[in-house]
Scaffold this active site. Structure first.
Site, short mmCIF file in Angstrom:
data_model
loop_
_atom_site.label_atom_id
_atom_site.label_comp_id
_atom_site.label_asym_id
_atom_site.label_seq_id
_atom_site.Cartn_x
_atom_site.Cartn_y
_atom_site.Cartn_z
CG ASN A 189 26.73 16.87 53.17
OD1 ASN A 189 25.87 17.62 52.71
ND2 ASN A 189 27.71 17.31 53.93
CG ASN A 191 30.41 14.48 52.30
OD1 ASN A 191 29.66 14.09 53.19
ND2 ASN A 191 31.22 15.49 52.47
CE1 TYR A 205 36.81 8.20 54.87
CE2 TYR A 205 37.54 7.59 52.66
CZ TYR A 205 37.75 7.63 54.03
OH TYR A 205 38.88 7.08 54.56
CG HIS A 263 28.40 11.00 59.93
ND1 HIS A 263 27.10 11.45 59.81
CD2 HIS A 263 29.07 11.58 58.89
CE1 HIS A 263 27.00 12.25 58.76
NE2 HIS A 263 28.17 12.34 58.18
#
Length: 195
Positions: free
Chosen positions: A113, A66, A64, A19
């Site tokens: 996201n 999202n 982060y 990620h």
């Protein structure tokens, strides 16, 4: 002013996970062009420098994944940049083979996201992006566990080559040659490339 954003999650536990390939891409660009990405501003780590004769701001959001849009919006506003022509977002894509690049001028979040949040904060989906394939999750795996997992040694080798291609793609995109970047880099790794 070109804003190049790599998506990822802050803190050590996420370092070198699938990620965080966006962060890894920013780190690779920073190293190559001697840009220090250590200023903590606009909910992100940022660094200013020059790539291929273009002034750039390299950005690693600290919100982060999202909530990536918060940092992107803050940076865009501060530098009065045009998101449609001066923003490039680099992030992971599980629908592409490991190391495969996919360059786009616009489009939906495709279930990502971080991109979903950026689109929400910008109010549109027209911005350049470089997706870096991290491979499809194995059957039975939880998607979150997979993308937060680490690359194998072999995959890291492939990724290193991919990050060099990201540099080439970024240079073309900043020069206004997005179509050429798409032609040159939107192909599966391993295929013989000319030039």
């Amino acid at each position: 002013m070109n804003i190049i954003v790599g998506l990822g999650n802050p803190t050590r536990e996420y370092e070198n996970t699938r990620h965080n390939i966006g962060f890894m891409a920013i780190d690779a660009l920073a190293e190559k062009y001697n840009i220090s990405v250590l200023d903590c501003k606009h909910k992100a780590l940022i660094g200013k420098g020059v790539i291929g004769g273009n002034k750039v701001v390299l950005v690693k959001p600290l919100t982060y994944m999202n909530l990536s849009g918060e940092a992107v919006r803050a940076v865009i506003d501060y530098y009065k940049a045009d998101a449609e022509s001066e923003l490039i977002v680099i992030y992971d894509d599980v629908s592409l083979d490991v190391g495969q690049l996919r360059i786009r001028k616009k489009g939906s979040a495709g279930g990502h996201n971080g991109i979903k949040n950026i689109i929400a904060h910008l109010g549109h989906d027209v911005f350049m992006r470089i997706k870096i394939g991290v491979g499809e999750k194995p059957k039975g795996y939880d998607l979150a566990d997979y993308v937060l997992g680490h690359f194998s040694k072999d995959e890291l080798g492939v990724m290193k080559e991919s990050l060099e291609k990201v540099d080439g793609a970024v240079n073309l995109m900043m020069a206004g040659e997005v179509d050429k970047a798409m032609n040159d880099y939107n192909k599966k790794p391993g295929k013989e490339e000319n030039g």
